[in-house]
Write a protein that holds these residues in place. Structure first.
Motif, PDB file in Angstrom:
ATOM      1  N   LEU A 247      10.357   0.994 -39.488  1.00  0.00           N
ATOM      2  CA  LEU A 247      11.533   0.254 -39.945  1.00  0.00           C
ATOM      3  C   LEU A 247      11.306  -1.255 -39.860  1.00  0.00           C
ATOM      4  O   LEU A 247      11.678  -2.002 -40.769  1.00  0.00           O
ATOM      5  CB  LEU A 247      12.757   0.682 -39.148  1.00  0.00           C
ATOM      6  N   TYR A 248      10.710  -1.712 -38.781  1.00  0.00           N
ATOM      7  CA  TYR A 248      10.453  -3.143 -38.628  1.00  0.00           C
ATOM      8  C   TYR A 248       9.548  -3.646 -39.751  1.00  0.00           C
ATOM      9  O   TYR A 248       9.669  -4.780 -40.195  1.00  0.00           O
ATOM     10  CB  TYR A 248       9.805  -3.447 -37.273  1.00  0.00           C
ATOM     11  N   ASP A 249       8.634  -2.777 -40.168  1.00  0.00           N
ATOM     12  CA  ASP A 249       7.693  -3.181 -41.211  1.00  0.00           C
ATOM     13  C   ASP A 249       8.295  -3.095 -42.611  1.00  0.00           C
ATOM     14  O   ASP A 249       7.682  -3.545 -43.573  1.00  0.00           O
ATOM     15  CB  ASP A 249       6.449  -2.292 -41.169  1.00  0.00           C
ATOM     16  N   ASN A 250       9.446  -2.471 -42.713  1.00  0.00           N
ATOM     17  CA  ASN A 250      10.006  -2.254 -44.052  1.00  0.00           C
ATOM     18  C   ASN A 250      11.401  -2.824 -44.235  1.00  0.00           C
ATOM     19  O   ASN A 250      12.256  -2.223 -44.887  1.00  0.00           O
ATOM     20  CB  ASN A 250       9.987  -0.750 -44.379  1.00  0.00           C
ATOM     21  N   LEU A 251      11.613  -4.007 -43.639  1.00  0.00           N
ATOM     22  CA  LEU A 251      12.915  -4.649 -43.817  1.00  0.00           C
ATOM     23  C   LEU A 251      13.127  -5.006 -45.285  1.00  0.00           C
ATOM     24  O   LEU A 251      14.256  -5.116 -45.756  1.00  0.00           O
ATOM     25  CB  LEU A 251      13.017  -5.898 -42.938  1.00  0.00           C
ATOM     26  N   GLU A 252      12.034  -5.203 -45.977  1.00  0.00           N
ATOM     27  CA  GLU A 252      12.140  -5.420 -47.424  1.00  0.00           C
ATOM     28  C   GLU A 252      11.517  -4.194 -48.081  1.00  0.00           C
ATOM     29  O   GLU A 252      10.314  -4.070 -48.128  1.00  0.00           O
ATOM     30  CB  GLU A 252      11.341  -6.657 -47.865  1.00  0.00           C
ATOM     31  N   HIS A 253      12.360  -3.291 -48.521  1.00  0.00           N
ATOM     32  CA  HIS A 253      11.857  -2.073 -49.147  1.00  0.00           C
ATOM     33  C   HIS A 253      12.815  -1.712 -50.280  1.00  0.00           C
ATOM     34  O   HIS A 253      14.032  -1.796 -50.097  1.00  0.00           O
ATOM     35  CB  HIS A 253      11.799  -0.944 -48.106  1.00  0.00           C
ATOM     36  N   PRO A 254      12.304  -1.290 -51.429  1.00  0.00           N
ATOM     37  CA  PRO A 254      13.202  -1.004 -52.555  1.00  0.00           C
ATOM     38  C   PRO A 254      14.229   0.088 -52.253  1.00  0.00           C
ATOM     39  O   PRO A 254      15.285   0.143 -52.875  1.00  0.00           O
ATOM     40  CB  PRO A 254      12.249  -0.554 -53.674  1.00  0.00           C
ATOM     41  N   ARG A 255      13.925   0.930 -51.267  1.00  0.00           N
ATOM     42  CA  ARG A 255      14.854   2.022 -50.950  1.00  0.00           C
ATOM     43  C   ARG A 255      16.219   1.500 -50.479  1.00  0.00           C
ATOM     44  O   ARG A 255      17.236   2.149 -50.674  1.00  0.00           O
ATOM     45  CB  ARG A 255      14.218   2.909 -49.872  1.00  0.00           C
ATOM     46  N   LEU A 257      17.893  -0.925 -51.648  1.00  0.00           N
ATOM     47  CA  LEU A 257      18.722  -1.206 -52.825  1.00  0.00           C
ATOM     48  C   LEU A 257      19.168   0.102 -53.460  1.00  0.00           C
ATOM     49  O   LEU A 257      20.296   0.240 -53.931  1.00  0.00           O
ATOM     50  CB  LEU A 257      17.919  -2.021 -53.846  1.00  0.00           C
ATOM     51  N   GLU A 258      18.280   1.064 -53.413  1.00  0.00           N
ATOM     52  CA  GLU A 258      18.560   2.346 -54.035  1.00  0.00           C
ATOM     53  C   GLU A 258      19.691   3.063 -53.288  1.00  0.00           C
ATOM     54  O   GLU A 258      20.653   3.541 -53.892  1.00  0.00           O
ATOM     55  CB  GLU A 258      17.250   3.146 -54.026  1.00  0.00           C
ATOM     56  N   VAL A 259      19.609   3.074 -51.957  1.00  0.00           N
ATOM     57  CA  VAL A 259      20.660   3.758 -51.188  1.00  0.00           C
ATOM     58  C   VAL A 259      21.974   2.976 -51.296  1.00  0.00           C
ATOM     59  O   VAL A 259      23.062   3.557 -51.319  1.00  0.00           O
ATOM     60  CB  VAL A 259      20.242   4.010 -49.713  1.00  0.00           C
ATOM     61  N   SER A 332      25.451  -8.200 -48.846  1.00  0.00           N
ATOM     62  CA  SER A 332      25.089  -7.098 -49.747  1.00  0.00           C
ATOM     63  C   SER A 332      25.191  -5.768 -49.006  1.00  0.00           C
ATOM     64  O   SER A 332      24.961  -5.696 -47.796  1.00  0.00           O
ATOM     65  CB  SER A 332      23.661  -7.276 -50.267  1.00  0.00           C
ATOM     66  N   SER A 333      25.548  -4.706 -49.739  1.00  0.00           N
ATOM     67  CA  SER A 333      25.634  -3.414 -49.057  1.00  0.00           C
ATOM     68  C   SER A 333      24.247  -2.925 -48.648  1.00  0.00           C
ATOM     69  O   SER A 333      24.113  -2.216 -47.657  1.00  0.00           O
ATOM     70  CB  SER A 333      26.392  -2.368 -49.873  1.00  0.00           C
ATOM     71  N   ALA A 334      23.221  -3.352 -49.355  1.00  0.00           N
ATOM     72  CA  ALA A 334      21.856  -2.963 -48.961  1.00  0.00           C
ATOM     73  C   ALA A 334      21.547  -3.487 -47.558  1.00  0.00           C
ATOM     74  O   ALA A 334      20.988  -2.774 -46.728  1.00  0.00           O
ATOM     75  CB  ALA A 334      20.844  -3.514 -49.963  1.00  0.00           C
ATOM     76  N   SER A 335      21.944  -4.728 -47.292  1.00  0.00           N
ATOM     77  CA  SER A 335      21.630  -5.292 -45.975  1.00  0.00           C
ATOM     78  C   SER A 335      22.446  -4.613 -44.884  1.00  0.00           C
ATOM     79  O   SER A 335      22.005  -4.511 -43.749  1.00  0.00           O
ATOM     80  CB  SER A 335      21.878  -6.798 -45.960  1.00  0.00           C
ATOM     81  N   ARG A 336      23.640  -4.143 -45.255  1.00  0.00           N
ATOM     82  CA  ARG A 336      24.457  -3.473 -44.244  1.00  0.00           C
ATOM     83  C   ARG A 336      23.933  -2.065 -43.974  1.00  0.00           C
ATOM     84  O   ARG A 336      23.888  -1.618 -42.829  1.00  0.00           O
ATOM     85  CB  ARG A 336      25.929  -3.467 -44.652  1.00  0.00           C
ATOM     86  N   TYR A 337      23.495  -1.364 -45.000  1.00  0.00           N
ATOM     87  CA  TYR A 337      22.901  -0.045 -44.754  1.00  0.00           C
ATOM     88  C   TYR A 337      21.625  -0.216 -43.922  1.00  0.00           C
ATOM     89  O   TYR A 337      21.362   0.528 -42.984  1.00  0.00           O
ATOM     90  CB  TYR A 337      22.599   0.715 -46.057  1.00  0.00           C
ATOM     91  N   ARG A 338      20.848  -1.249 -44.263  1.00  0.00           N
ATOM     92  CA  ARG A 338      19.608  -1.505 -43.505  1.00  0.00           C
ATOM     93  C   ARG A 338      19.931  -1.787 -42.035  1.00  0.00           C
ATOM     94  O   ARG A 338      19.240  -1.318 -41.135  1.00  0.00           O
ATOM     95  CB  ARG A 338      18.873  -2.695 -44.128  1.00  0.00           C
ATOM     96  N   GLN A 339      20.994  -2.553 -41.800  1.00  0.00           N
ATOM     97  CA  GLN A 339      21.386  -2.858 -40.428  1.00  0.00           C
ATOM     98  C   GLN A 339      21.675  -1.569 -39.660  1.00  0.00           C
ATOM     99  O   GLN A 339      21.204  -1.363 -38.549  1.00  0.00           O
ATOM    100  CB  GLN A 339      22.610  -3.784 -40.423  1.00  0.00           C
ATOM    101  N   TRP A 340      22.437  -0.672 -40.276  1.00  0.00           N
ATOM    102  CA  TRP A 340      22.823   0.584 -39.610  1.00  0.00           C
ATOM    103  C   TRP A 340      21.600   1.446 -39.314  1.00  0.00           C
ATOM    104  O   TRP A 340      21.352   1.831 -38.180  1.00  0.00           O
ATOM    105  CB  TRP A 340      23.860   1.300 -40.483  1.00  0.00           C
ATOM    106  N   LEU A 341      20.797   1.694 -40.322  1.00  0.00           N
ATOM    107  CA  LEU A 341      19.679   2.613 -40.134  1.00  0.00           C
ATOM    108  C   LEU A 341      18.625   2.007 -39.199  1.00  0.00           C
ATOM    109  O   LEU A 341      18.081   2.690 -38.337  1.00  0.00           O
ATOM    110  CB  LEU A 341      19.054   2.969 -41.489  1.00  0.00           C
ATOM    111  N   THR A 342      18.377   0.707 -39.371  1.00  0.00           N
ATOM    112  CA  THR A 342      17.364   0.054 -38.539  1.00  0.00           C
ATOM    113  C   THR A 342      17.831  -0.029 -37.091  1.00  0.00           C
ATOM    114  O   THR A 342      17.038   0.060 -36.166  1.00  0.00           O
ATOM    115  CB  THR A 342      17.050  -1.356 -39.087  1.00  0.00           C
TER     116      THR A 342
END
Ligand SMILES: Cc1cc2nc3c(=O)[nH]c(=O)nc-3n(C[C@H](O)[C@H](O)[C@H](O)COP(=O)(O)OP(=O)(O)OC[C@H]3O[C@@H](n4cnc5c(N)ncnc54)[C@H](O)[C@@H]3O)c2cc1C
Ligand code: SF4
Ligand code: SF4
Ligand code: FES
Lengths: 393, 288
Positions: A247-255, A257-259, A332-342
């Motif tokens: 997760l740390y390595d993939n803070l920028e990942h197209p997924r 945006l997709e989710v 952005s909702s992408a950053s919020r989903y990333r926050q939760w999962l990460t």
């Protein structure tokens, strides 16, 4: 103490013994088509003969063919509703002549409450919230009072739900510590009984009041088989190897945006999650402004207000005065989903030395659009992102 | 399983960390059109608590709300806790109306501090933007109180307009005594302004310091801190010689509410001051 055996009919006596000792009984019970945790009067209020069917975005209660007492898994509630309630008054203040106002602390007091039917994943979740509220520099006195007065009657799962993955998270299906008494329900041919494990002196005292007897080798075997059954039925499995680094390595990942295209940012996942602990506060005053109160409410990292920072009104060249009303760090909702999962599967390790997920599957079942954390993590693992370079500069 | 009761904790009237203590406003100063300083003393007769430069308190305004505000005064005089507040939103605007004698709630101090021990024998470059000077002022007080222990002390301070520059008289006095070299800049000048115009990062290429013995402390908007750090790196300063003070939404300051998370860090308890080496990769990612 060796494993004991209890007839099904004797469960009621255990509950009565707890009630006798002044415990309120909080237990699974059916309300509005789901199994929730609420106060019960006796074992008859338990969802006897019911089971649940869970998949991503769906939950359904079904009648069982037997009279199993704990023949279902976890519903939308978790014990955090009681230990870390959705709304809590922290203190009240009164206006006073000579010193402006005085603050009256809400005494952190709690009733004695017995949690009936706590699953292994849930006990782990309580252990995780203990780290947040009890084991840091500051201690939450309200959580502590509730925690000190809770009796835990745990249950080993003998069947797994469709969204469960406790085996992957190493949190179940068998309870191993942190309980007063733990039951395994066995339903074979024409036998229906519980084996009971004692986890504390208090648990032993309570069990003493009921006519239990030492379990036979055959009964112990049946109990083991019953738990093994849950292991084999596990609805999902997650590869946890190196998840944090992934997760740390993939803070920028197209997924992300997709989710985010599917995610409604409703925050259901955070509300049902037994480890999510975030809160906000609310200040309320009476009409006359004489007394004020500070309340703490569950909050979700899926709201934009969560990360709001005030931004000053800006003067720009093109527009003489742009009043920017402030902004969210994670708009952005992408950053919020990333926050939760990460947070759940990554940063939690650095913060509290444990995963933030216990594999209970609630967030998968109760997501209105069926977003599945296991699937999201697998997607990131299996598609190379651009983010691997993010650690250095 | 029930937890073993902790007598120290279950005793009545042991404060919950979320309960503020009453403090009286002993002094109030207008700093500029939207910024003011409140000096607070405890209402009870308890000893004033000390603080380390860079730490902050949660200030509560009766019935309105609570906000994190850095301590901006001299750490050698903790009996008068200064807080410099810019009126922006609900709570801070209401605070502007407070008068000497009024009471506010206070809890703290919280958070990490500027690494003044590590700054000894170093040239110290202090970079501040706008209200970001407030949490740096206690550090300046401290460095000046033991001036001989440090090398060159330089303050690079930028604000939007000359009217936004804080603590101007005090800065001029420090500069005059050559204890602290002060360089000011504004985004937009006025007719009377004779100084630098441009963002604070433009001052960095011109500063003199011994790069083998120099550190920098930075406080301001995130973007300003990032670019200032990059400029300092260009001058040869190592990342672990640079410190920044992060800002995030805060609802508790004690690690319970989750709002201040910045990657793995809780800004309230692990920060607000971080070595740039620790947070630089995260500061590069948007919306963390
Ligand atoms: C560690 C730290 C130190 C700070 N020190 C100072 C200081 O010395 N002087 C000063 O003027 N300001 C300081 N701030 C910023 C100050 O806390 C905000 O300006 C203030 O919270 C805005 O609240 P409001 O109710 O006036 O604004 P509103 O826009 O009404 O804000 C609503 C809510 O959002 C949150 N919020 C908004 N902006 C911020 C922010 N920048 N930081 C944290 N929470 C925010 C608060 O919870 C606030 O109650 C500091 C912030 C942090 C995190
Ligand atoms: S993240 Fe999902 S599966 Fe994991 S503990 Fe929370 S609700 Fe359960
Ligand atoms: S993942 Fe699902 S439950 Fe969580 S915020 Fe998004 S839509 Fe809601
Ligand atoms: S401000 Fe609440 S956790 Fe940091």
């Amino acid at each position: 103490m060796a494993l004991q055996t209890l007839e099904v009919s004797e469960l009621g006596e255990i509950l009565a013994a707890l009630a006798q000792r002044g415990y309120r009984l909080l237990a699974p019970t059916i309300r509005d088509g789901a199994i929730v945790y609420d106060e019960i009067d006796s074992h008859q209020d338990l969802p006897i003969g019911w089971t649940d069917e869970q998949e991503a975005g769906s939950y359904r209660l079904l009648r069982r063919e037997d009279e199993a007492v704990f023949g279902y898994v976890v519903g939308p509630h978790s014990w955090k509703r009681y230990l870390h309630p959705p709304a809590l008054t922290l203190w009240r203040a009164e206006r006073s002549e000579e010193q402006g106002f005085t603050i009256n602390e809400e005494r952190a007091e709690a009733d004695k409450v017995a949690f009936i039917g706590v699953r292994a994943c849930e006990l782990h979740a309580i252990g995780i919230q203990d780290r947040v509220f009890l084991q840091g520099e500051h201690v939450d006195s309200h959580y502590r009072a509730r925690r000190e007065n809770a009796f835990v009657l745990a249950v080993n799962c003998s069947q797994a739900g469709g969204t469960c993955f406790c085996v992957s998270m190493n949190t179940g299906p068998k309870v191993n510590e942190g309980f007063d008494l733990s039951l395994t329900e066995v339903l074979v041919e024409n036998r229906h009984f519980f084996t009971v494990e004692v986890g504390s002196d208090l648990g032993a005292e309570v069990l003493d009041e009921v006519a239990s007897r030492e379990a036979t080798a055959a009964e112990c075997q049946e109990a083991d088989r019953s738990v093994q059954n849950a292991v084999e039925q596990m609805g999902r499995s997650l590869d946890t190897e190196g998840l944090k680094e992934l997760l740390y390595d993939n803070l920028e990942h197209p997924r992300w945006l997709e989710v985010a295209d599917r995610c409604l940012t409703c925050g259901n996942c955070t509300m049902v999650c037994p480890t999510c602990f975030c809160t906000t506060v609310e200040d309320v005053t009476d009409l006359g402004g004489e007394s004020a109160e500070r309340r703490r409410l569950w909050d979700s990292c899926f709201t934009t207000e969560f990360s709001y920072l005030h931004v000053r009104p800006r003067v720009t060249i093109s527009l003489p005065l742009t009043l920017s009303p402030g902004g969210s760090v994670r708009s952005s909702s992408a950053s919020r989903y990333r926050q939760w999962l990460t947070h759940k599967f990554g940063t939690w390790f650095d913060q509290f030395g444990t995963s933030g997920c216990v594999g209970c599957g609630r967030c998968i079942t109760w997501c209105p659009v069926g977003i599945d954390v296991v699937e999201e993590l697998n997607a990131i693992r299996h598609t190379p992102g651009s983010g691997a370079s993010e650690r250095g500069e | 399983m029930a937890l073993p009761p902790n007598p120290a904790f279950t005793a009545p009237h042991v404060n919950d960390p979320m309960v503020p203590q009453p403090y009286r406003i002993a002094g109030r100063r207008e700093e500029n059109y939207d910024t003011f300083t409140l000096e607070l003393v405890p209402l009870g007769d308890e000893e004033p608590h000390g603080f380390r430069p860079g730490q902050f308190n949660m200030l509560y305004l009766f019935g309105i709300g609570e906000v994190p505000i850095s301590i901006s005064g001299d750490p050698a005089r903790p009996e008068l806790l200064a807080h410099t507040v810019r009126a922006l939103g609900t709570v801070t605007t209401a605070m502007k109306e407070l008068k000497v004698g009024d009471v506010v709630g206070l809890r703290g101090p919280y958070g990490s501090s500027w690494p003044f021990e590590a700054l000894q024998r170093q040239d110290v470059i202090i970079v501040a933007g706008g209200i970001g000077l407030a949490p740096l002022r206690p550090l300046i007080h401290h460095l000046l109180s033991e001036r001989r222990r440090y090398g060159r002390l330089v303050l690079l301070y930028g604000a939007r307009t000359p009217g936004d520059l804080l603590f101007q008289k005090q800065l001029a006095k420090w500069d005059e005594k050559t204890a602290l070299e002060v360089h000011l800049t504004v985004d937009r000048g006025t007719v009377a302004w004779r100084g630098n115009v441009g963002v604070v990062t433009t001052l960095i290429p011109r500063v003199q310091f011994d790069v083998s013995h120099a550190s920098a402390v930075i406080c301001g908007p995130e973007i300003m801190m990032r670019y200032s750090a990059l400029e300092l790196e260009k001058r040869g300063m190592a990342r672990d010689q640079i410190y920044v003070s992060q800002e995030r939404n805060m609802k508790c300051a004690v690690g319970f509410c989750g709002h201040c998370q910045f990657g793995p860090h809780f800004v309230c308890k692990d920060g607000p001051v971080f070595p740039f080496s620790l947070v630089a990769p995260l500061m590069k990612v948007r919306e963390v």
